[in-house]
Motif scaffolding. Structure first.
Motif, PDB file in Angstrom:
ATOM      1  N   PRO A  47       0.795  -1.240   0.000  1.00 54.24           N
ATOM      2  CA  PRO A  47       0.000   0.000   0.000  1.00 54.24           C
ATOM      3  C   PRO A  47       0.823   1.284   0.000  1.00 54.24           C
ATOM      4  N   THR A  48       1.913   1.339   0.770  1.00 55.51           N
ATOM      5  CA  THR A  48       2.686   2.599   0.829  1.00 55.51           C
ATOM      6  C   THR A  48       4.189   2.408   0.728  1.00 55.51           C
ATOM      7  N   HIS A  49       4.711   1.216   0.995  1.00 57.04           N
ATOM      8  CA  HIS A  49       6.158   1.058   1.142  1.00 57.04           C
ATOM      9  C   HIS A  49       6.873   0.615  -0.127  1.00 57.04           C
ATOM     10  N   ASP A  74       8.927   3.692  -0.395  1.00 55.85           N
ATOM     11  CA  ASP A  74       8.423   4.864   0.306  1.00 55.85           C
ATOM     12  C   ASP A  74       7.992   5.953  -0.681  1.00 55.85           C
ATOM     13  N   LEU A  83       5.300   5.735  -3.824  1.00 59.85           N
ATOM     14  CA  LEU A  83       4.088   6.538  -3.972  1.00 59.85           C
ATOM     15  C   LEU A  83       4.081   7.273  -5.305  1.00 59.85           C
ATOM     16  N   ARG A 143       3.138   4.870  -8.052  1.00 59.46           N
ATOM     17  CA  ARG A 143       1.689   4.648  -8.061  1.00 59.46           C
ATOM     18  C   ARG A 143       0.965   5.854  -8.646  1.00 59.46           C
ATOM     19  N   GLU A 144       1.422   7.042  -8.299  1.00 59.32           N
ATOM     20  CA  GLU A 144       0.766   8.255  -8.810  1.00 59.32           C
ATOM     21  C   GLU A 144       0.855   8.328 -10.326  1.00 59.32           C
ATOM     22  N   GLU A 172      -2.396  -4.570  -5.344  1.00 63.20           N
ATOM     23  CA  GLU A 172      -1.817  -4.495  -4.003  1.00 63.20           C
ATOM     24  C   GLU A 172      -1.631  -5.900  -3.455  1.00 63.20           C
TER      25      GLU A 172
END
Length: 362
Positions: free
Chosen positions: A272-274, A297, A301, A304-305, A316
């Motif tokens: 999800p975020t790492h 990190d 992100l 993903r953006e 995910e």
């Protein structure tokens, strides 16, 4: 005092780079007495092998001139010039061999010490070479007086050698004067050979010492301080700060290039975020999915953006993303152990390709 302290601080031997730079500038050790020794050896060779035949030839020519003076006309200035020219030519034939031996000996002695090379720095005009102050320092400085003392010592020793050889030679000379000219020339030749041989033997010792000393002194002059060694190593290996900066720039360029490749990805596997890994798979073109980007990190992100902005599906899977991140490389296909898991995601992607772009598939 400053020169002494500077010399005291130079405790390190010269590095290969320092020696190479000195050689490129023509700053090489050179023993001046070695060519002198070579010259005496050349004279010795001439006296042993060539002097007697040459003397006989010149003697025969002069004898003919003395015995038959009527054969040589001296009525005009041109006749005198012609006679002198011929005499000089006959003598020059003998001396030419000596001159050739001296040149060959000098060149050989120089080449044996240092290989010949072209050094433009030695011929460039410099004001320091015509400076009266520096010229005075060279002549009357410590090195100048040392050279003068060395030359004076060699002259005295050579004189002693000649005196020891000539001592008692008066009897031979007086005896030779009442003999035939050929015999007297042989006596002179033998005495000359003894003198040159004695001086050459003495010069062997002097040249050997000078050869070793010149190299030792050259090494001493090239010695470096500890700081100079550190600076040279830093220059050779690169400044650590500059190297770090270059690595940072390289990473930035690679990161920008990686980000530019994300729009070509087929899917993104993410924690999800790492973690985030972008894969590209084109059927019948690549044997397995290729990693076009990966990050952790903030970079994850960003991946993903960019993927979502280009409507690239993001899957995910915490375990798969974490394990793949440590084992895959950008611009390389994924390892075989991930084929099955990724193939399942590709299958799901193809089945849902008509669904909303950039949505999460669970």
């Amino acid at each position: 005092m400053a020169d002494d302290s500077d010399k005291d601080s130079k405790t390190e031997d010269a590095t290969e780079k320092k020696i190479r730079d000195a050689s490129d500038k023509g700053q090489l050790p050179f023993a001046k007495d070695v060519p002198v020794l070579a010259s005496f050896l050349a004279i010795l060779v001439f006296m042993i092998f060539l002097a007697q035949p040459g003397a006989v030839h010149v003697g025969g020519f002069l004898t003919m001139f003395i015995e038959r003076p009527e054969s040589w006309s001296l009525s005009t200035r041109q006749d005198a010039v012609q006679l002198y020219t011929q005499v000089l030519i006959e003598i020059g034939k003998v001396l030419a061999a000596l001159l050739a031996l001296l040149i060959a000996a000098g060149v050989t002695a120089s080449i044996l010490q240092n290989a010949p090379r072209i050094v433009l720095d030695r011929v460039e005009p410099k004001l320091s070479r015509i400076s009266l102050k520096q010229g005075w320092d060279r002549l009357f400085g410590a090195k100048g007086w040392a050279e003068f003392a060395k030359s004076l010592g060699k002259l005295i020793l050579a004189g002693l050698v000649v005196y020891s050889v000539m001592h008692g030679a008066e009897v031979q000379l007086l005896a030779g004067m009442i003999t035939q000219p050929e015999a007297f020339l042989s006596i002179i030749r033998e005495m000359t050979i003894d003198i040159v041989l004695s001086i050459a033997t003495f010069m062997v010792i002097v040249a050997g010492v000078d050869f070793l000393w010149s190299r030792y002194h050259w090494r001493q002059d090239l010695r470096m301080t500890k700081q100079e060694v550190k600076d040279e190593m830093k220059q050779a290996e690169g400044d650590p700060i500059m190297k770090s900066r270059m690595r940072s720039l390289a990473r930035d360029r690679a990161r920008r290039r990686m980000m530019d490749e994300i729009p070509t990805a087929t899917l993104v596997i993410a924690n999800p975020t790492h973690y985030a890994i972008a894969l590209r798979y084109v059927r019948d073109v690549t044997p397995a999915p290729v990693v076009v980007a990966k990050g952790q990190d903030l970079i994850a992100l960003k991946i993903r953006e960019i993927a979502e902005s280009h409507e690239i599906p993001v899957f995910e899977d915490v375990a798969l993303a974490r394990s793949m991140y440590d084992q895959v490389s950008v611009d390389s296909v994924i390892p075989p152990q991930f084929y099955q898991a990724v193939a399942e995601l590709v299958r799901v992607l193809y089945e849902t390709k008509t669904a909303s772009a950039a949505g999460k598939v669970t």
